[in-house]
Design an enzyme around this catalytic site. Structure first.
Site, PDB file in Angstrom:
ATOM      1  N   HIS A 107       6.649   5.486   3.356  1.00 37.57           N
ATOM      2  CA  HIS A 107       6.953   6.329   2.149  1.00 37.57           C
ATOM      3  C   HIS A 107       8.535   6.296   1.826  1.00 37.57           C
ATOM      4  O   HIS A 107       9.386   6.079   3.001  1.00 37.57           O
ATOM      5  CB  HIS A 107       6.857   7.889   2.667  1.00 37.57           C
ATOM      6  CG  HIS A 107       6.558   8.846   1.376  1.00 37.57           C
ATOM      7  ND1 HIS A 107       7.825   9.493   0.951  1.00 37.57           N
ATOM      8  CD2 HIS A 107       5.732   9.416   0.895  1.00 37.57           C
ATOM      9  CE1 HIS A 107       7.498  10.302  -0.029  1.00 37.57           C
ATOM     10  NE2 HIS A 107       6.427  10.436   0.028  1.00 37.57           N
ATOM     11  N   ASP A 184       7.062   9.625  10.994  1.00 40.47           N
ATOM     12  CA  ASP A 184       6.918  10.679   9.699  1.00 40.47           C
ATOM     13  C   ASP A 184       5.428  11.013  10.021  1.00 40.47           C
ATOM     14  O   ASP A 184       4.448  10.096   9.787  1.00 40.47           O
ATOM     15  CB  ASP A 184       7.074   9.766   8.708  1.00 40.47           C
ATOM     16  CG  ASP A 184       6.576  10.115   7.543  1.00 40.47           C
ATOM     17  OD1 ASP A 184       6.044  11.371   7.457  1.00 40.47           O
ATOM     18  OD2 ASP A 184       6.752   9.439   6.452  1.00 40.47           O
ATOM     19  N   GLN A 187       1.495  13.046   7.046  1.00 39.58           N
ATOM     20  CA  GLN A 187       0.012  13.024   6.768  1.00 39.58           C
ATOM     21  C   GLN A 187      -0.625  13.060   7.990  1.00 39.58           C
ATOM     22  O   GLN A 187      -1.818  13.157   7.973  1.00 39.58           O
ATOM     23  CB  GLN A 187      -0.050  11.445   6.027  1.00 39.58           C
ATOM     24  CG  GLN A 187       0.378  11.350   4.626  1.00 39.58           C
ATOM     25  CD  GLN A 187      -0.079  12.515   3.671  1.00 39.58           C
ATOM     26  OE1 GLN A 187      -1.283  12.843   3.843  1.00 39.58           O
ATOM     27  NE2 GLN A 187       0.636  12.574   2.500  1.00 39.58           N
ATOM     28  N   LYS A 210       1.429  20.617   3.523  1.00 43.82           N
ATOM     29  CA  LYS A 210       0.454  19.657   3.916  1.00 43.82           C
ATOM     30  C   LYS A 210      -0.754  19.985   4.795  1.00 43.82           C
ATOM     31  O   LYS A 210      -1.667  19.276   4.975  1.00 43.82           O
ATOM     32  CB  LYS A 210       0.776  18.227   3.996  1.00 43.82           C
ATOM     33  CG  LYS A 210       1.814  17.622   2.975  1.00 43.82           C
ATOM     34  CD  LYS A 210       2.114  16.181   3.226  1.00 43.82           C
ATOM     35  CE  LYS A 210       3.113  15.614   2.479  1.00 43.82           C
ATOM     36  NZ  LYS A 210       2.787  15.440   1.062  1.00 43.82           N
ATOM     37  N   CYS A 351       4.947   7.073  -4.045  1.00 39.38           N
ATOM     38  CA  CYS A 351       6.319   7.057  -3.320  1.00 39.38           C
ATOM     39  C   CYS A 351       6.217   5.944  -2.300  1.00 39.38           C
ATOM     40  O   CYS A 351       7.299   5.985  -1.370  1.00 39.38           O
ATOM     41  CB  CYS A 351       6.859   8.442  -2.431  1.00 39.38           C
ATOM     42  SG  CYS A 351       6.984   9.631  -3.579  1.00 39.38           S
TER      43      CYS A 351
HETATM   44  C1  PLP Z   1       3.890   9.860   4.663  1.00 39.92           C
HETATM   45  C2  PLP Z   1       4.614  10.825   3.770  1.00 39.92           C
HETATM   46  N1  PLP Z   1       5.811  10.666   4.469  1.00 39.92           N
HETATM   47  C3  PLP Z   1       6.875  11.740   3.904  1.00 39.92           C
HETATM   48  C4  PLP Z   1       6.312  12.635   2.676  1.00 39.92           C
HETATM   49  C5  PLP Z   1       7.389  13.448   2.068  1.00 39.92           C
HETATM   50  O1  PLP Z   1       7.091  14.679   2.384  1.00 39.92           O
HETATM   51  P1  PLP Z   1       7.924  15.942   1.887  1.00 39.92           P
HETATM   52  O2  PLP Z   1       7.850  15.615   0.404  1.00 39.92           O
HETATM   53  O3  PLP Z   1       7.477  17.194   2.247  1.00 39.92           O
HETATM   54  O4  PLP Z   1       9.327  15.765   2.513  1.00 39.92           O
HETATM   55  C6  PLP Z   1       5.150  12.612   2.357  1.00 39.92           C
HETATM   56  C7  PLP Z   1       4.773  13.405   1.085  1.00 39.92           C
HETATM   57  O5  PLP Z   1       3.881  13.077   0.398  1.00 39.92           O
HETATM   58  C8  PLP Z   1       4.215  11.582   3.006  1.00 39.92           C
HETATM   59  O6  PLP Z   1       2.961  11.574   2.282  1.00 39.92           O
END
Ligand code: PLP
Length: 395
Positions: A107, A184, A187, A210, A351
């Protein structure tokens, strides 16, 4: 869970990888804060402030237990996953020539800070390529590793394919080279146990929104032995022991990462979300997602004009079904299903621009299911996608 009809039809909410819906218990916990003790934690000494401090401490302890952390002080509240990821990637005491390893499906919340850190600190960035069906390749990861690697920063579960990394193997290999690991878990955390203690991972970031919690709360784990002197991204009130006209002394983690007035209602609502998820059990959440995803996959497998993104086996894809309908743009697919059936999905590059550039496709539509979605909703979705593919095949 969404009980209000739109245009005479109940919505089918399949955008859970973006944000989940919130149970009544979470809404009540948020309201209770504003109605009963709308004060600030850790500063004033009156009763209402003390109540907020105690409630936030309680949520910190709950989060530590939810993630298997050794101590609540290893959990910091942030505003989202991105803030936790940036704290590590931008805050490590890098040395010129250090290397950082990521996957090819990060991401942007990992990818962009890594590129910024690369440019700012003269690092080398290595990208581990996935197999052809976009599954993580452990052999390719081992090849990317060397003693120069300082950080392995990886998406535990992909928001595009739903695939999950072999976490323990990655941590063990990285540590054997002396590298630290940042997961990270945006998900992963909503539907599987991310046991930071058992994995022995150094850092982990997730988002409450989430996993049934309110918007604007990130859960950041930093192992006490790994966090060292990482500074906060933001400095100011509450994060310091003392200041003089020309000096400041930061508090230790987690307080140093929690500068300024916090999102108390969100933190307290997060506690209710963690309770709710724990009462259901993450194994059951995952099994339900797998059941729904298998049902979608069975219905759409082999349908001419529907292209799946990711491995064919639904058991590898958690609650995510990403796809394209040939001759339609991903946004068209999402808009048509929204307009015709109230099916709410995400579309675009999610993203993860580098991955889609590499695949040479302009993105995809993504249906992401969660614990409250039903087989009936899945069937409406699958029939609609089939109909769409058939309709546009004939043109
Ligand atoms: C795999 C992953 N990492 C990071 C993020 C970023 O999350 P946040 O917008 O809560 O910072 C997302 C958001 O969709 C995501 O799906």
């Amino acid at each position: 869970m969404l009980s209000k009809e739109i245009d005479g039809r109940l919505p089918i909410y399949f955008d859970n990888a973006c944000q989940t819906l919130r149970p009544r218990q979470v809404l009540e916990a948020v309201s209770e804060y504003y109605e009963s003790f709308p004060a600030c934690a850790g500063r004033s000494v009156h009763k209402l402030a003390t109540e907020v401090s105690l409630r936030c401490d309680d949520v910190r302890a709950k989060a530590a237990s939810f993630f298997g952390a050794d101590d609540p002080s290893e959990i910091a509240f942030m505003k989202n996953t991105t803030e936790g990821l940036n704290t590590v990637i931008m805050g490590l005491p890098w040395e010129k020539g250090d290397e950082v390893v990521t996957t090819d499906y990060e991401h942007n919340s990992v990818h962009v800070p890594v590129l910024c850190a690369r440019d700012r600190f003269s690092l080398k960035h290595r990208v581990v390529r996935s197999s052809e069906d976009l599954v993580f390749d452990l052999g390719a990861f081992e090849e990317a590793m060397s003693k120069k690697v300082r950080l392995v920063a990886m998406c535990l579960t992909s928001n595009v394919t739903g695939c999950t990394l072999p976490a323990k193997e990655i941590v063990d290999i990285a540590h054997s080279y002396g590298a630290m690991v940042l997961f990270d878990a945006a998900q992963a955390a909503p539907s599987m146990r991310v046991d930071v203690g058992g994995l022995d991972v150094d850092f982990m970031a997730a988002s409450a929104h989430k996993m049934l919690g309110p918007s604007g709360v990130g859960l950041f784990y930093a192992r006490s032995g790994s966090v060292g002197s990482i500074p906060p991204i933001m400095c100011g009130g509450h994060g310091v022991v003392d200041t003089t006209y020309d000096s400041y002394t930061l508090l230790p983690p987690p307080e140093r990462f929690e500068t300024g007035l916090q999102n108390y209602s969100g933190i307290i609502g997060t506690g209710a979300a963690l309770d709710y998820l724990s009462s259901i059990g993450l194994d059951d959440v995952r099994a339900h997602e797998a059941m729904l995803n298998s049902r979608i996959t069975r219905a759409l497998r082999g349908v001419d004009g529907v292209d799946l993104i990711g491995p064919a086996d639904p058991n590898l894809r958690g609650g995510i079904f990403s796809f394209n309908v040939r001759s339609l743009s991903p946004h068209d697919v999402a808009m048509i299903l929204d307009n015709s059936k109230n099916i709410m999905m995400r579309s675009g590059m999610h993203c993860c621009h580098p991955l889609f550039h590499a695949l040479k496709v302009q993105g995809c539509a993504r249906a992401s299911v969660y614990l409250y979605n039903t087989s009936e909703e899945v069937d409406v979705f699958s029939e609609s996608v089939k109909g769409l593919a058939e309709g546009f095949r004939k043109r």
